[in-house]
Structure formats: C-alpha cells, structure tokens
Design an enzyme around this catalytic site. Structure first.
Site, PDB file in Angstrom:
ATOM      1  N   ARG A   1     -37.255 -74.175  45.863  1.00  0.00           N
ATOM      2  CA  ARG A   1     -38.594 -73.576  45.909  1.00  0.00           C
ATOM      3  C   ARG A   1     -39.515 -74.257  46.908  1.00  0.00           C
ATOM      4  O   ARG A   1     -40.290 -73.615  47.585  1.00  0.00           O
ATOM      5  CB  ARG A   1     -39.221 -73.656  44.519  1.00  0.00           C
TER       6      ARG A   1
ATOM      7  N   ASP B   1     -15.243 -78.111  37.137  1.00  0.00           N
ATOM      8  CA  ASP B   1     -15.170 -79.190  36.167  1.00  0.00           C
ATOM      9  C   ASP B   1     -14.742 -80.372  37.021  1.00  0.00           C
ATOM     10  O   ASP B   1     -13.576 -80.453  37.417  1.00  0.00           O
ATOM     11  CB  ASP B   1     -14.136 -78.902  35.084  1.00  0.00           C
ATOM     12  N   HIS B   2     -15.681 -81.242  37.346  1.00  0.00           N
ATOM     13  CA  HIS B   2     -15.354 -82.222  38.394  1.00  0.00           C
ATOM     14  C   HIS B   2     -14.228 -83.178  37.979  1.00  0.00           C
ATOM     15  O   HIS B   2     -13.596 -83.782  38.820  1.00  0.00           O
ATOM     16  CB  HIS B   2     -16.600 -82.977  38.868  1.00  0.00           C
TER      17      HIS B   2
ATOM     18  N   LYS C   1     -21.545 -76.742  35.801  1.00  0.00           N
ATOM     19  CA  LYS C   1     -21.816 -76.713  34.378  1.00  0.00           C
ATOM     20  C   LYS C   1     -23.305 -76.909  34.128  1.00  0.00           C
ATOM     21  O   LYS C   1     -23.989 -77.409  35.028  1.00  0.00           O
ATOM     22  CB  LYS C   1     -21.011 -77.772  33.659  1.00  0.00           C
TER      23      LYS C   1
ATOM     24  N   ASP D   1     -37.434 -68.306  46.098  1.00  0.00           N
ATOM     25  CA  ASP D   1     -37.714 -68.101  44.675  1.00  0.00           C
ATOM     26  C   ASP D   1     -36.604 -67.183  44.162  1.00  0.00           C
ATOM     27  O   ASP D   1     -36.512 -66.025  44.581  1.00  0.00           O
ATOM     28  CB  ASP D   1     -39.100 -67.453  44.534  1.00  0.00           C
TER      29      ASP D   1
ATOM     30  N   LYS E   1     -21.863 -92.463  25.343  1.00  0.00           N
ATOM     31  CA  LYS E   1     -22.693 -93.194  26.285  1.00  0.00           C
ATOM     32  C   LYS E   1     -22.981 -94.567  25.695  1.00  0.00           C
ATOM     33  O   LYS E   1     -22.917 -94.774  24.495  1.00  0.00           O
ATOM     34  CB  LYS E   1     -23.991 -92.430  26.541  1.00  0.00           C
TER      35      LYS E   1
ATOM     36  N   HIS F   1     -14.646 -81.479  29.966  1.00  0.00           N
ATOM     37  CA  HIS F   1     -13.755 -82.472  30.569  1.00  0.00           C
ATOM     38  C   HIS F   1     -12.591 -82.866  29.646  1.00  0.00           C
ATOM     39  O   HIS F   1     -11.435 -82.882  30.053  1.00  0.00           O
ATOM     40  CB  HIS F   1     -14.519 -83.740  30.958  1.00  0.00           C
TER      41      HIS F   1
ATOM     42  N   LYS G   1     -10.451 -85.178  40.037  1.00  0.00           N
ATOM     43  CA  LYS G   1     -10.154 -86.609  40.095  1.00  0.00           C
ATOM     44  C   LYS G   1      -8.672 -86.841  40.376  1.00  0.00           C
ATOM     45  O   LYS G   1      -7.809 -86.184  39.799  1.00  0.00           O
ATOM     46  CB  LYS G   1     -10.550 -87.295  38.780  1.00  0.00           C
TER      47      LYS G   1
ATOM     48  N   ASP H   1     -30.454 -83.251  42.992  1.00  0.00           N
ATOM     49  CA  ASP H   1     -29.714 -84.477  42.850  1.00  0.00           C
ATOM     50  C   ASP H   1     -28.222 -84.298  43.160  1.00  0.00           C
ATOM     51  O   ASP H   1     -27.619 -85.087  43.897  1.00  0.00           O
ATOM     52  CB  ASP H   1     -29.918 -84.891  41.382  1.00  0.00           C
ATOM     53  N   LEU H   2     -27.639 -83.255  42.627  1.00  0.00           N
ATOM     54  CA  LEU H   2     -26.200 -83.036  42.843  1.00  0.00           C
ATOM     55  C   LEU H   2     -25.908 -82.835  44.333  1.00  0.00           C
ATOM     56  O   LEU H   2     -24.972 -83.406  44.879  1.00  0.00           O
ATOM     57  CB  LEU H   2     -25.723 -81.804  42.056  1.00  0.00           C
ATOM     58  N   ALA H   3     -26.762 -82.023  44.974  1.00  0.00           N
ATOM     59  CA  ALA H   3     -26.559 -81.747  46.390  1.00  0.00           C
ATOM     60  C   ALA H   3     -26.607 -83.044  47.190  1.00  0.00           C
ATOM     61  O   ALA H   3     -25.745 -83.312  48.027  1.00  0.00           O
ATOM     62  CB  ALA H   3     -27.615 -80.768  46.879  1.00  0.00           C
TER      63      ALA H   3
HETATM   64  C1  BG6 Z   1     -20.933 -85.120  33.555  1.00  0.00           C
HETATM   65  C2  BG6 Z   1     -21.826 -85.321  32.365  1.00  0.00           C
HETATM   66  O1  BG6 Z   1     -20.297 -83.870  33.482  1.00  0.00           O
HETATM   67  O2  BG6 Z   1     -19.961 -86.139  33.602  1.00  0.00           O
HETATM   68  C3  BG6 Z   1     -22.467 -86.684  32.394  1.00  0.00           C
HETATM   69  O3  BG6 Z   1     -22.834 -84.323  32.350  1.00  0.00           O
HETATM   70  C4  BG6 Z   1     -21.413 -87.748  32.558  1.00  0.00           C
HETATM   71  O4  BG6 Z   1     -23.213 -86.911  31.220  1.00  0.00           O
HETATM   72  C5  BG6 Z   1     -20.502 -87.440  33.730  1.00  0.00           C
HETATM   73  O5  BG6 Z   1     -22.060 -88.984  32.766  1.00  0.00           O
HETATM   74  C6  BG6 Z   1     -19.362 -88.425  33.822  1.00  0.00           C
HETATM   75  O6  BG6 Z   1     -18.662 -88.198  35.004  1.00  0.00           O
HETATM   76  P1  BG6 Z   1     -17.881 -89.355  35.751  1.00  0.00           P
HETATM   77  O7  BG6 Z   1     -17.221 -88.681  36.903  1.00  0.00           O
HETATM   78  O8  BG6 Z   1     -18.901 -90.367  36.151  1.00  0.00           O
HETATM   79  O9  BG6 Z   1     -16.911 -89.902  34.755  1.00  0.00           O
END
Ligand code: BG6
Length: 492
Positions: free
Chosen positions: A46, A177-178, A148, A85, A340, A240, A182, A16-18
């Site tokens: 895999r 840490d995305h 993470k 694998d 959430k 974060h 930002k 999904d991330l990719a």
């Molecule tokens: C992720 C969490 O690191 O950050 C998610 O695992 C969360 O649960 C997400 O929804 C939020 O990121 P953003 O960039 O949408 O604020």
C-alpha cells in the site's frame, strides 16, 4: 545454468518475508545464473514508494550475503514498485499495464509468478482480480504462490481454496510449506528409498515408534498478533509436522515425479487417524511458556509479549500421538512435539526400532542392557543422520555399549545448501510442484487438527503457563510417552 524467464509479482513486497527470504533467495538464484537478463519483479504494497527507494530496500536485504555491490545493484535494477490497494479494481489495470511493459522490456514470454506474501484474508480477493482484470497472461505460464496460513480450520481453508480455484487450476497453485524446501526434509526420501537396509525395516514389524521434534528456542517475538489466533497446533502441527510425518509414512511412489509422490502422500493421509474428542483429550497435550532466567537472561511469559492477552489460553507447545491406520503402520505411534522457548532449536526425527526378542549377553553379564537401535535424522541446525547400534565394550568380559554411525554434511556442503526458499523458488520457476502442498493433503490435515482445536477451544487449559522457558515443555508431554512405556529420545 539454464536461464529461467519470468515476471514475479509479489503482493507484500515491503514485508518481512519478502525482505528476509524472497529477495535474498532470488539473488542467490541470480548469482548462480538461474536468473539472468530475462526476469523482473514487481513489488506491491500500500505505501507509496518510488522504484529507487524499493531498489534500495532490495539491495539492503542482501547485506547478509556480502554481495559484490555492482552485482547486487544490477540485480536490484530488475525490481519495480507499484503502490497497490488489493481491493481496488483500477489498481489491477495499472498492474497489468506495468506487467505488459516489463514483459516487453525484458522479453518475459508472458511467464508470470504471482506471490502472495501478505495477510491471508486478501488471497481470494487478489486471485479473483488477477483473473477478472486480465493480469494473467495466456502466452506463458501463470503460477500462484501462496504462503501460510492456508485457512484457520477446514471450513475456512475450503472457502479460501474455492476462491482461489475460481481463478487458478490446482496445477497452477504452489502452496508453500517451507519445511518441504529444507535439505534434510528432502533427504528423508533419499534415506528411505535409496537404502535397502532402511526401507526393508520401515514398517510396524521392526519400528517401535517414530518421534518428530520441532523445538524452537525463540519465543513468539514480534508475532503475537498472528500467533494469538493460531497457536502451536495450527502454526506447526497442521502443516510442517504433518508434512514430515507424511513423508516418513508414505508408500514408495511409482516414480520420483511430482504426481506419483503426491498420490502416495494423499493415500497415506487418508489413513491418518482422525480422533474422537475423547482421543484428542488423551493423545494431545498443550503448554504455554512462562518466565525463567536462562543463561543469565530473564525471559518473559508468553502472556507478556506484545499483542498477547494477559490471560491468553493460546498454546505455545503441543505434543501428541498421530497414527496411520494401514498395513505398514498399524500399532506404531508417531509422537510429535513442537514448542517455542524450549531448551534448543532442534528439528529432528528419531526412528526407534523394536528391541530384539532377548538379550543373550545377560547369560554372562546380568547387568548388560541393549540400547534401542535409533535412526536419527537431523534436520536443523545440524544436518545429517545417526544410526545407533550396539557393539561390544572393549576389554575383558562381555558387555555391550551403544555405538553411533554418524553422517554430517561437510561444512562446505552445508554452506552450499540452498536455503529452503531458494530451492522452492527454483521449483516454481521449473513448474515442479513436488515440494508443495496439495489441497487434498491440506484438507485432511485440517480435519485432523480441527478435532483437537475444537476440544481445546471448549476446554481452555486451566494451568497456563505450565512450562518454564528453556525447558523441554510441560511434564504432561513426558507422561504422554511414559504412559505407553516409552520416552523421548531427544532430551537435551
Ligand atoms: C513458521 C512458523 O512456519 O515456521 C513460525 O510460523 C516458526 O512460528 C517457523 O518459528 C520455524 O521455521 P524454521 O525454518 O525456523 O524452523
């Protein structure tokens, strides 16, 4: 643009991330000319996919960018798939051979970026095999990118770190840490260190408290399996929120390069108060969302989500008080909250300044109230900042009213804002580790989170679910501030 040269090897290439982040971000770098001819990507997972199938997946992942089809095809032709694998040593030999072949074909100078976009339990195994099977290439750079969660607590993070460090040096490791990618998180430094009127007031003599809100409207969605074992504290606070607090609290670095910033971040984190269990009970509250109908839509309980236990005690909301025990910040609480299924998606920082010693206008107008001066940094979805001041209300007599100085990115600038992943990928290509998490930072934020986790694990919340979907969390989050004679500035 100055062209970057590298081979990416993505572990979790079908994930999904990719698809959601990495491929579109690489494509944007390609459109801007940072990536041109001299790059290739090996995606591994895999399942047995062909290159053609994989290239179609990559192509499809770009749909939301409305690309020119020819350009997108050309871009996708740089992608190669390898069924892999991660525990099988032989497979790394195959990977090495493919890497060498692509290196020659695309003239990649031995530059390799290994991206771990899969289950963290394999990070150590992969890193070990990359070294033992010589997938690293001495001719160029070798950089390891780690998503993470980096551990589950301090002890497991330390084990993972040691595993990785056996194969990669700290300066080769890029822990993502995305939030650090930002635009407006990076802007915290510009606001602080680029403005005398801000930085001169940036301390406990003028600031009353700082509030960090990372509010999400979505529920746990499809991620129940992961989230059940994580909860909001590990998912958002340990990483974060702690990173944002660190950027707000650190001293001005000697220069704006990675090493100087890092040393200030580590220094201020050493002053982060690690509470006692009693303080954790007092200063941190948790919540779990319950069902509610919001704008005509029936939203379920967290406990009804897929892969979530019917009696789950996992928190989907945290609020708390962090403190930095140093000259600059003694006595200034950093209130934090995240959850959430809250009222809105909003990521923001509210810096509340101290009140004036008195309101002289009350001598002529007893009713007059001076609002607090607040600097709000809007991180998402709005990007910009607002400084709330007081001004005279127009008209007869004398009354004050709040007036806001507001800056927003123009919509054009906002669409050009590189997505966090795009910015971070370019940083990795450039070897710039400023916006990544150093081990010492992680170690300290885990120590901080561990105390709270331990108390919560041994004293499961009796009242879950305790907030309605679409609200701003449980009442105890408001009481936390009310107890200190304060309130949340952001109250949608
Ligand atoms: C992720 C969490 O690191 O950050 C998610 O695992 C969360 O649960 C997400 O929804 C939020 O990121 P953003 O960039 O949408 O604020």
């Amino acid at each position: 643009q100055d062209e970057k040269v590298a081979l990416f090897i993505i572990f979790g290439g079908s994930g999904d991330l990719a698809r959601r982040k990495l491929y579109p971000s690489l494509f944007r770098l390609y459109q801007k000319g940072y990536l041109q001819k001299h790059f290739a990507v090996i995606g591994t997972a895999r399942r047995p996919w062909s290159n053609d199938y994989y290239q179609q997946i990559v192509f499809d992942s770009l749909a939301s960018l409305n690309p020119d089809a020819e350009q997108a095809k050309e871009f996708a032709s740089h992608f190669y798939y390898q069924s892999h694998d991660v525990t099988n040593t032989e497979h790394y030999v195959v990977l090495r051979e493919l890497a060498q072949k692509l290196d020659t074909q695309y003239q990649l100078a031995g530059n390799r970026i290994f991206y771990m976009a899969m289950s963290p339990r394999f990070f150590g195994t992969i890193a070990g095999h990359l070294k033992s099977e010589d997938v690293l290439d001495d001719r160029g750079f070798n950089r390891l990118v780690i998503e993470k969660p980096f551990g589950h607590d301090f002890a497991s993070a330390q084990v993972l770190n040691e595993d990785i460090r056996a194969s990669f040096a700290e300066n080769q490791i890029y822990r993502i840490d995305h939030y650090l990618g930002k635009e407006m998180v990076q802007n915290i430094s510009a606001i602080r260190f680029g403005n005398n009127i801000i930085e001169s007031l940036w301390n406990n003599r003028y600031i009353d408290n700082i509030q960090i809100t990372l509010s999400e409207a979505l529920g746990v969605e499809e991620r129940g399996g992961y989230y059940e074992n994580s909860g909001a504290l590990r998912d958002m606070v340990q990483n974060h929120i702690s990173q944002i607090a660190t950027l707000l609290a650190m001293e001005p670095p000697v220069s704006f390069d990675a090493a100087d910033i890092r040393s200030e971040k580590i220094k201020v984190l050493r002053s982060l108060h690690i509470g006692t269990p009693e303080e954790a009970r007092q200063d941190f509250v948790r919540g779990q969302y319950g069902a509610a109908t919001v704008a005509g839509e029936a939203l379920d309980n967290y406990r009804d989500a897929a892969q979530v236990a019917p009696e789950s005690k996992t928190e989907t909301f945290v609020a708390g008080k962090m403190t930095f025990e140093n000259y600059r910040w003694a006595g200034v609480p950093f209130y934090i909250r995240t959850g959430k299924r809250l009222a809105k998606k909003a990521t923001r920082v509210d810096v509340v300044f101290k009140q004036l010693p008195m309101n002289i206008f009350q001598s002529v107008n007893k009713q007059d109230n001076l609002a607090e001066n607040v600097l709000t940094i809007y991180i998402e979805p709005t990007e910009g900042f607002t400084l709330q001041l007081n001004a005279k209300r127009v008209g007869q007599g004398f009354a004050t009213r709040p007036a806001a100085l507001t800056f927003r990115h123009s919509s054009e600038a906002a669409t050009n804002t590189p997505e966090a992943y795009e910015r971070l990928l370019l940083d990795i290509l450039n070897g710039d580790s400023t916006n990544f998490t150093h081990w010492d930072e992680l170690a300290q934020t885990w120590r901080f989170a561990d105390v709270i986790e331990k108390v919560w694990a041994s004293e499961p919340a009796p009242d879950f679910p305790n907030y309605l979907s679409g609200s701003m969390g449980p009442a105890c989050a408001d009481e936390l501030l009310a107890r200190d004679g304060r309130h949340w500035v952001y109250d949608p």
